[in-house]
Design a protein around this motif. Structure first.
Motif, PDB file in Angstrom:
ATOM      1  N   ALA A   1       0.812  -1.214   0.000  1.00 22.80           N
ATOM      2  CA  ALA A   1       0.000   0.000   0.000  1.00 22.80           C
ATOM      3  C   ALA A   1       0.848   1.267   0.000  1.00 22.80           C
ATOM      4  O   ALA A   1       0.535   2.233  -0.702  1.00 22.80           O
ATOM      5  N   LEU A   2       1.910   1.272   0.788  1.00 20.99           N
ATOM      6  CA  LEU A   2       2.745   2.477   0.885  1.00 20.99           C
ATOM      7  C   LEU A   2       3.820   2.546  -0.200  1.00 20.99           C
ATOM      8  O   LEU A   2       4.423   3.591  -0.405  1.00 20.99           O
ATOM      9  N   GLN A   3       4.074   1.427  -0.867  1.00 19.40           N
ATOM     10  CA  GLN A   3       5.100   1.338  -1.901  1.00 19.40           C
ATOM     11  C   GLN A   3       6.438   1.861  -1.385  1.00 19.40           C
ATOM     12  O   GLN A   3       7.120   2.636  -2.051  1.00 19.40           O
ATOM     13  N   LYS A   4       6.792   1.385  -0.169  1.00 12.00           N
ATOM     14  CA  LYS A   4       8.057   1.761   0.463  1.00 12.00           C
ATOM     15  C   LYS A   4       8.696   0.525   1.072  1.00 12.00           C
ATOM     16  O   LYS A   4       8.000  -0.426   1.439  1.00 12.00           O
ATOM     17  N   TRP A   5      10.013   0.577   1.203  1.00 13.49           N
ATOM     18  CA  TRP A   5      10.747  -0.464   1.911  1.00 13.49           C
ATOM     19  C   TRP A   5      10.734  -0.120   3.391  1.00 13.49           C
ATOM     20  O   TRP A   5      11.122   0.979   3.786  1.00 13.49           O
ATOM     21  N   LEU A   6      10.263  -1.068   4.196  1.00 13.72           N
ATOM     22  CA  LEU A   6      10.093  -0.865   5.631  1.00 13.72           C
ATOM     23  C   LEU A   6      10.583  -2.090   6.398  1.00 13.72           C
ATOM     24  O   LEU A   6      10.813  -3.146   5.821  1.00 13.72           O
ATOM     25  N   LEU A   7      10.654  -1.943   7.700  1.00 17.06           N
ATOM     26  CA  LEU A   7      10.833  -3.091   8.574  1.00 17.06           C
ATOM     27  C   LEU A   7       9.497  -3.808   8.685  1.00 17.06           C
ATOM     28  O   LEU A   7       8.444  -3.165   8.592  1.00 17.06           O
ATOM     29  N   PRO A   8       9.486  -5.117   8.899  1.00 17.29           N
ATOM     30  CA  PRO A   8       8.213  -5.802   9.117  1.00 17.29           C
ATOM     31  C   PRO A   8       7.499  -5.224  10.336  1.00 17.29           C
ATOM     32  O   PRO A   8       8.138  -4.894  11.343  1.00 17.29           O
ATOM     33  N   GLY A   9       6.192  -5.108  10.245  1.00 18.45           N
ATOM     34  CA  GLY A   9       5.433  -4.585  11.375  1.00 18.45           C
ATOM     35  C   GLY A   9       4.068  -4.129  10.952  1.00 18.45           C
ATOM     36  O   GLY A   9       3.701  -4.211   9.782  1.00 18.45           O
ATOM     37  N   GLY A  10       3.309  -3.644  11.932  1.00 15.53           N
ATOM     38  CA  GLY A  10       1.986  -3.163  11.594  1.00 15.53           C
ATOM     39  C   GLY A  10       1.130  -2.899  12.808  1.00 15.53           C
ATOM     40  O   GLY A  10       1.629  -2.714  13.918  1.00 15.53           O
ATOM     41  N   HIS A  11      -0.163  -2.909  12.570  1.00 20.21           N
ATOM     42  CA  HIS A  11      -1.140  -2.554  13.598  1.00 20.21           C
ATOM     43  C   HIS A  11      -1.236  -3.600  14.697  1.00 20.21           C
ATOM     44  O   HIS A  11      -1.003  -4.783  14.476  1.00 20.21           O
ATOM     45  N   ILE A  12      -1.619  -3.127  15.855  1.00 19.20           N
ATOM     46  CA  ILE A  12      -1.866  -3.980  17.011  1.00 19.20           C
ATOM     47  C   ILE A  12      -3.253  -4.601  16.856  1.00 19.20           C
ATOM     48  O   ILE A  12      -4.182  -3.946  16.384  1.00 19.20           O
ATOM     49  N   GLU A  13      -3.378  -5.848  17.268  1.00 18.18           N
ATOM     50  CA  GLU A  13      -4.665  -6.550  17.230  1.00 18.18           C
ATOM     51  C   GLU A  13      -5.168  -6.749  18.658  1.00 18.18           C
ATOM     52  O   GLU A  13      -4.386  -6.721  19.610  1.00 18.18           O
ATOM     53  N   THR A  14      -6.455  -6.983  18.805  1.00 16.13           N
ATOM     54  CA  THR A  14      -7.040  -7.104  20.140  1.00 16.13           C
ATOM     55  C   THR A  14      -6.517  -8.308  20.915  1.00 16.13           C
ATOM     56  O   THR A  14      -6.577  -8.314  22.148  1.00 16.13           O
ATOM     57  N   ASP A  15      -6.003  -9.323  20.234  1.00 13.15           N
ATOM     58  CA  ASP A  15      -5.485 -10.487  20.960  1.00 13.15           C
ATOM     59  C   ASP A  15      -3.995 -10.381  21.281  1.00 13.15           C
ATOM     60  O   ASP A  15      -3.426 -11.311  21.853  1.00 13.15           O
ATOM     61  N   ASP A  16      -3.356  -9.269  20.957  1.00 19.08           N
ATOM     62  CA  ASP A  16      -1.958  -9.045  21.343  1.00 19.08           C
ATOM     63  C   ASP A  16      -1.928  -8.628  22.812  1.00 19.08           C
ATOM     64  O   ASP A  16      -2.602  -7.666  23.191  1.00 19.08           O
ATOM     65  N   ASP A  17      -1.159  -9.336  23.627  1.00 15.98           N
ATOM     66  CA  ASP A  17      -1.054  -8.992  25.048  1.00 15.98           C
ATOM     67  C   ASP A  17      -0.035  -7.893  25.306  1.00 15.98           C
ATOM     68  O   ASP A  17      -0.175  -7.127  26.258  1.00 15.98           O
ATOM     69  N   THR A  18       1.016  -7.844  24.483  1.00 13.42           N
ATOM     70  CA  THR A  18       2.075  -6.851  24.663  1.00 13.42           C
ATOM     71  C   THR A  18       2.507  -6.322  23.300  1.00 13.42           C
ATOM     72  O   THR A  18       2.207  -6.928  22.262  1.00 13.42           O
ATOM     73  N   LEU A  19       3.243  -5.236  23.321  1.00 12.36           N
ATOM     74  CA  LEU A  19       3.801  -4.689  22.080  1.00 12.36           C
ATOM     75  C   LEU A  19       4.783  -5.677  21.456  1.00 12.36           C
ATOM     76  O   LEU A  19       4.836  -5.820  20.230  1.00 12.36           O
ATOM     77  N   LEU A  20       5.541  -6.381  22.289  1.00  6.77           N
ATOM     78  CA  LEU A  20       6.460  -7.408  21.787  1.00  6.77           C
ATOM     79  C   LEU A  20       5.690  -8.519  21.087  1.00  6.77           C
ATOM     80  O   LEU A  20       6.077  -8.963  20.001  1.00  6.77           O
ATOM     81  N   ASP A  21       4.579  -8.967  21.678  1.00  9.81           N
ATOM     82  CA  ASP A  21       3.737  -9.989  21.036  1.00  9.81           C
ATOM     83  C   ASP A  21       3.261  -9.507  19.666  1.00  9.81           C
ATOM     84  O   ASP A  21       3.241 -10.272  18.702  1.00  9.81           O
ATOM     85  N   ALA A  22       2.870  -8.246  19.595  1.00  8.62           N
ATOM     86  CA  ALA A  22       2.392  -7.683  18.326  1.00  8.62           C
ATOM     87  C   ALA A  22       3.503  -7.681  17.284  1.00  8.62           C
ATOM     88  O   ALA A  22       3.270  -8.004  16.118  1.00  8.62           O
ATOM     89  N   ALA A  23       4.716  -7.318  17.694  1.00  7.26           N
ATOM     90  CA  ALA A  23       5.846  -7.306  16.768  1.00  7.26           C
ATOM     91  C   ALA A  23       6.139  -8.712  16.237  1.00  7.26           C
ATOM     92  O   ALA A  23       6.364  -8.894  15.031  1.00  7.26           O
ATOM     93  N   LEU A  24       6.112  -9.692  17.117  1.00  3.99           N
ATOM     94  CA  LEU A  24       6.344 -11.080  16.689  1.00  3.99           C
ATOM     95  C   LEU A  24       5.241 -11.577  15.761  1.00  3.99           C
ATOM     96  O   LEU A  24       5.506 -12.243  14.758  1.00  3.99           O
ATOM     97  N   ARG A  25       3.992 -11.252  16.084  1.00  2.00           N
ATOM     98  CA  ARG A  25       2.878 -11.667  15.227  1.00  2.00           C
ATOM     99  C   ARG A  25       3.004 -11.061  13.840  1.00  2.00           C
ATOM    100  O   ARG A  25       2.844 -11.734  12.822  1.00  2.00           O
ATOM    101  N   GLU A  26       3.304  -9.754  13.795  1.00  2.00           N
ATOM    102  CA  GLU A  26       3.455  -9.081  12.506  1.00  2.00           C
ATOM    103  C   GLU A  26       4.613  -9.670  11.703  1.00  2.00           C
ATOM    104  O   GLU A  26       4.511  -9.853  10.490  1.00  2.00           O
ATOM    105  N   LEU A  27       5.721  -9.964  12.376  1.00  3.84           N
ATOM    106  CA  LEU A  27       6.863 -10.580  11.689  1.00  3.84           C
ATOM    107  C   LEU A  27       6.446 -11.895  11.047  1.00  3.84           C
ATOM    108  O   LEU A  27       6.729 -12.134   9.862  1.00  3.84           O
ATOM    109  N   THR A  28       5.739 -12.722  11.800  1.00  2.00           N
ATOM    110  CA  THR A  28       5.301 -14.014  11.269  1.00  2.00           C
ATOM    111  C   THR A  28       4.299 -13.831  10.137  1.00  2.00           C
ATOM    112  O   THR A  28       4.405 -14.485   9.090  1.00  2.00           O
ATOM    113  N   GLU A  29       3.324 -12.953  10.317  1.00  2.80           N
ATOM    114  CA  GLU A  29       2.309 -12.741   9.285  1.00  2.80           C
ATOM    115  C   GLU A  29       2.932 -12.278   7.976  1.00  2.80           C
ATOM    116  O   GLU A  29       2.561 -12.761   6.901  1.00  2.80           O
TER     117      GLU A  29
END
Length: 182
Positions: free
Chosen positions: A70-98
């Motif tokens: 969507a942004l047509q840019k090179w970025l680090l893996p990551g993204g929005h927080i989801e309601t089932d993420d318990d911590t910011l670290l969990d969100a980062a790991l989930r986004e990396l995997t996704e």
């Protein structure tokens, strides 16, 4: 349980204890957190919201970057927080995997908190009915020996393992280079 304002505040405060020079650049995060409260993790909080990212470092000093569709840019893996993420670290790991197919058991978390927190503007997206808003990206450092990546093609069009010295944003670049040497 959704990520709370208290968790974000505690993570921010611990980060600023280690990186006091980042206080002024992160003032918008602190101010938004004060008014947004527990909606700070909601992608519908258009004053600005927390996001989570992964800085994935290999032993050869290369960092994984992805090309965001969507942004047509090179970025680090990551993204929005989801309601089932318990911590910011969990969100980062989930986004990396996704986004990359690299699983949590294939990485090692480095440090107790984010290596970097970035505040940046996201342009308006009329197709999604989203006005211009801020992302407060909590970026966690991970190490891996993995090289193969399986892209989530809905969001990511390509990937690259870049040497850490090609990162241009400071202080992210200096911190990743220090971690690569250490």
């Amino acid at each position: 349980m959704p990520i709370t304002a208290q968790h974000v505040r505690e993570t921010l405060d611990a980060y600023l204890d280690q990186h006091p020079a980042d206080k002024d650049p992160l003032a918008p995060l602190s101010e938004t957190l004060d008014v947004a409260g527990d909606t700070i993790g909601s992608r519908k909080e258009f004053r600005g919201h927390a996001t989570a990212g992964a800085i994935l470092l290999r032993a050869d000093g290369r960092v994984l970057t992805i090309e965001h569709r969507a942004l047509q840019k090179w970025l680090l893996p990551g993204g929005h927080i989801e309601t089932d993420d318990d911590t910011l670290l969990d969100a980062a790991l989930r986004e990396l995997t996704e986004e990359t197919g690299i699983r949590a058991e294939q990485v090692e978390v480095v440090g107790d908190g984010p290596l970097h927190i970035d505040a940046h503007v996201i342009p308006a997206n009329d197709a999604k009915g989203e006005p211009e808003h801020m992302h407060f990206d909590f970026r966690f450092l991970f190490r891996t020996t993995v090289e193969a990546v399986e892209l989530q093609e809905e969001e990511v069009t390509n990937f690259s393992w870049q040497f850490a010295d090609t990162l241009t944003a400071e202080p992210l670049r200096s911190r990743v280079l220090a971690a690569a040497r250490g």
